[in-house]
Design an enzyme around this catalytic site. Structure first.
Site, mmCIF file in Angstrom:
data_model
loop_
_atom_site.group_PDB
_atom_site.id
_atom_site.type_symbol
_atom_site.label_atom_id
_atom_site.label_comp_id
_atom_site.label_asym_id
_atom_site.label_seq_id
_atom_site.Cartn_x
_atom_site.Cartn_y
_atom_site.Cartn_z
ATOM 1 N N ASN A 158 0.864 -1.175 0.000
ATOM 2 C CA ASN A 158 0.000 0.000 0.000
ATOM 3 C C ASN A 158 0.904 1.229 0.000
ATOM 4 O O ASN A 158 1.514 1.542 1.018
ATOM 5 C CB ASN A 158 -0.889 -0.032 1.253
ATOM 6 C CG ASN A 158 -1.633 1.274 1.478
ATOM 7 O OD1 ASN A 158 -1.760 2.090 0.566
ATOM 8 N ND2 ASN A 158 -2.123 1.476 2.699
ATOM 9 N N TRP A 159 0.987 1.883 -1.137
ATOM 10 C CA TRP A 159 1.915 3.020 -1.255
ATOM 11 C C TRP A 159 1.371 4.281 -0.589
ATOM 12 O O TRP A 159 2.077 5.276 -0.521
ATOM 13 C CB TRP A 159 2.229 3.282 -2.735
ATOM 14 C CG TRP A 159 3.144 2.262 -3.361
ATOM 15 C CD1 TRP A 159 3.774 1.218 -2.732
ATOM 16 C CD2 TRP A 159 3.561 2.211 -4.733
ATOM 17 N NE1 TRP A 159 4.536 0.524 -3.627
ATOM 18 C CE2 TRP A 159 4.436 1.109 -4.869
ATOM 19 C CE3 TRP A 159 3.280 2.983 -5.863
ATOM 20 C CZ2 TRP A 159 5.031 0.767 -6.091
ATOM 21 C CZ3 TRP A 159 3.868 2.639 -7.079
ATOM 22 C CH2 TRP A 159 4.734 1.538 -7.180
ATOM 23 N N LYS A 160 0.123 4.271 -0.174
ATOM 24 C CA LYS A 160 -0.484 5.468 0.423
ATOM 25 C C LYS A 160 -0.267 6.655 -0.528
ATOM 26 O O LYS A 160 -0.309 6.475 -1.740
ATOM 27 C CB LYS A 160 0.082 5.708 1.825
ATOM 28 C CG LYS A 160 0.001 4.427 2.683
ATOM 29 C CD LYS A 160 0.268 4.640 4.130
ATOM 30 C CE LYS A 160 0.115 3.309 4.861
ATOM 31 N NZ LYS A 160 0.233 3.430 6.301
ATOM 32 N N HIS B 147 -9.306 1.312 5.204
ATOM 33 C CA HIS B 147 -7.978 1.421 5.806
ATOM 34 C C HIS B 147 -8.072 2.322 7.042
ATOM 35 O O HIS B 147 -8.860 3.259 7.065
ATOM 36 C CB HIS B 147 -6.987 1.993 4.784
ATOM 37 C CG HIS B 147 -5.587 1.968 5.303
ATOM 38 N ND1 HIS B 147 -5.096 2.962 6.112
ATOM 39 C CD2 HIS B 147 -4.601 1.048 5.171
ATOM 40 C CE1 HIS B 147 -3.844 2.656 6.451
ATOM 41 N NE2 HIS B 147 -3.528 1.499 5.889
ATOM 42 N N GLU C 252 -6.386 4.696 8.051
ATOM 43 C CA GLU C 252 -6.249 6.139 7.782
ATOM 44 C C GLU C 252 -7.554 6.706 7.223
ATOM 45 O O GLU C 252 -7.912 7.850 7.491
ATOM 46 C CB GLU C 252 -5.055 6.380 6.841
ATOM 47 C CG GLU C 252 -3.745 6.195 7.603
ATOM 48 C CD GLU C 252 -2.604 5.630 6.794
ATOM 49 O OE1 GLU C 252 -2.600 5.748 5.554
ATOM 50 O OE2 GLU C 252 -1.688 5.043 7.419
ATOM 51 N N GLU D 226 -5.198 -4.880 10.718
ATOM 52 C CA GLU D 226 -4.135 -3.904 10.924
ATOM 53 C C GLU D 226 -4.370 -3.187 12.251
ATOM 54 O O GLU D 226 -5.155 -2.229 12.315
ATOM 55 C CB GLU D 226 -4.127 -2.885 9.787
ATOM 56 C CG GLU D 226 -3.907 -3.513 8.427
ATOM 57 C CD GLU D 226 -3.331 -2.519 7.444
ATOM 58 O OE1 GLU D 226 -2.221 -2.757 6.974
ATOM 59 O OE2 GLU D 226 -3.986 -1.503 7.181
ATOM 60 N N GLY E 178 2.732 2.293 10.791
ATOM 61 C CA GLY E 178 3.657 3.401 10.611
ATOM 62 C C GLY E 178 4.390 3.794 11.882
ATOM 63 O O GLY E 178 5.031 4.840 11.931
ATOM 64 N N SER F 267 3.624 -2.133 10.229
ATOM 65 C CA SER F 267 5.088 -2.184 10.385
ATOM 66 C C SER F 267 5.693 -3.528 9.991
ATOM 67 O O SER F 267 6.615 -4.009 10.647
ATOM 68 C CB SER F 267 5.487 -1.783 11.807
ATOM 69 O OG SER F 267 5.118 -0.435 12.059
ATOM 70 N N GLY G 105 2.949 -1.107 4.271
ATOM 71 C CA GLY G 105 2.933 0.310 3.915
ATOM 72 C C GLY G 105 4.342 0.794 3.634
ATOM 73 O O GLY G 105 4.886 0.616 2.541
ATOM 74 N N GLY G 106 4.978 1.396 4.631
ATOM 75 C CA GLY G 106 6.282 2.034 4.463
ATOM 76 C C GLY G 106 7.315 1.159 3.764
ATOM 77 O O GLY G 106 8.033 1.623 2.872
HETATM 78 P P1 PGA Z 1 3.014 0.351 7.633
HETATM 79 O O1 PGA Z 1 1.545 0.547 7.049
HETATM 80 O O2 PGA Z 1 3.545 -0.923 7.045
HETATM 81 O O3 PGA Z 1 3.778 1.554 7.190
HETATM 82 O O4 PGA Z 1 2.886 0.260 9.123
HETATM 83 C C1 PGA Z 1 0.675 -0.547 6.897
HETATM 84 C C2 PGA Z 1 -0.631 -0.075 6.330
HETATM 85 O O5 PGA Z 1 -1.084 1.001 6.695
HETATM 86 O O6 PGA Z 1 -1.239 -0.758 5.476
#
Ligand code: PGA
Length: 251
Positions: free
Chosen positions: A8-10, A92, A94, A162, A168, A202, A223-224
């Protein structure tokens, strides 16, 4: 079927950066060993699909629940599908916690994705305060309960667990935490319990193997660590290795 490793590149990687990512992304895995998915920003979807050099599925990070209308800035599931997306992230954390999406909206979006023929990847997870207050099971049952009806007619879907406190932050759930939560999600899915359940929060090359070897963990949503082609390739390779150790199971 092997593990699913989804990035997930956000709000990272515009079209040029997406192309640059794929010029360097080459995990050392057999083609069918792992299912690789990317969720680029919608503006980068075409560039990503044009430049990807490995078998991978693509999705959008969010959809609107209506097919079309006066909803400035939004994208419908039908439009995402027409642009080549096969998957849609929905709910998600966020979206839920920064943009205020309710369980009802998540449910409506899930239904819209199913009707448009997209594979919903619905995210659920508890806040730190909820976990500390002993509400893990209640929160997961409520969030999963809101999506079982629209998912009942889906030909395929996934759920991503999640924990919000692990996204993050560098804090990761232990494989045991993930297994415990995934078992709750599976139980709350009832008749739909055979769907893949991904862990997110993470995920890194150093913890991906252990997480994907935990019971009930069918893959990861990253994500990251999905933003760097070499780092993400290592997670994909961990998924291939963990998947080959899995007993054969119908999904
Ligand atoms: P993260 O994000 O790996 O940066 O913690 C995961 C996500 O939000 O899908």
């Amino acid at each position: 079927m092997g593990k699913v490793v989804a990035g997930n590149w956000k709000m990272h990687h515009g079209p040029a950066a997406a192309a640059a990512f794929f010029s360097r992304f080459s995990p050392r895995t057999a083609p069918d060993a792992v299912e690789i998915l990317f969720f680029p920003p919608v503006i980068s979807l075409a560039a990503a699909m044009r430049t990807v050099g490995v078998p991978a599925g693509f999705g959008v990070q969010n959809i609107h629940s209506e097919k079309a209308g006066a909803f400035t800035g939004e994208t419908s599931a039908e439009m995402a599908g027409e642009a080549g997306a096969r998957f849609a992230l929905i709910g998600h954390s966020e979206r839920r916690h920064i943009f205020g999406e309710s369980d009802a909206e998540v449910s409506a979006k899930t239904g819209a994705a199913v009707r448009a023929g997209l594979v919903p990847v619905v995210c659920v997870g508890e806040l730190l305060g909820e976990r500390r207050a002993g509400l893990l099971e209640e929160v997961l049952r409520r969030q999963v309960g809101a999506i079982v009806e629209p998912l009942a007619t889906a030909s395929r879907f996934m759920v991503a667990y999640e924990p919000v406190w692990a996204i993050g932050t560098g804090e990761t759930a232990t494989p045991g935490d993930a297994a415990e939560a995934h078992a709750i999600v599976r139980s709350a899915l009832g008749e739909l319990a055979s769907a893949p359940i991904l862990y997110g929060g993470s995920v890194k090359p150093g913890n991906a193997s252990a997480l994907m070897s935990a019971p009930d963990v069918d893959g990861v949503l990253v994500g990251g660590a999905s933003l760097d082609p070499d780092i993400f390739a290592r997670i994909v390779e961990a998924g291939a290795a963990a998947g080959s150790a899995d007993p054969v199971r119908e999904r």
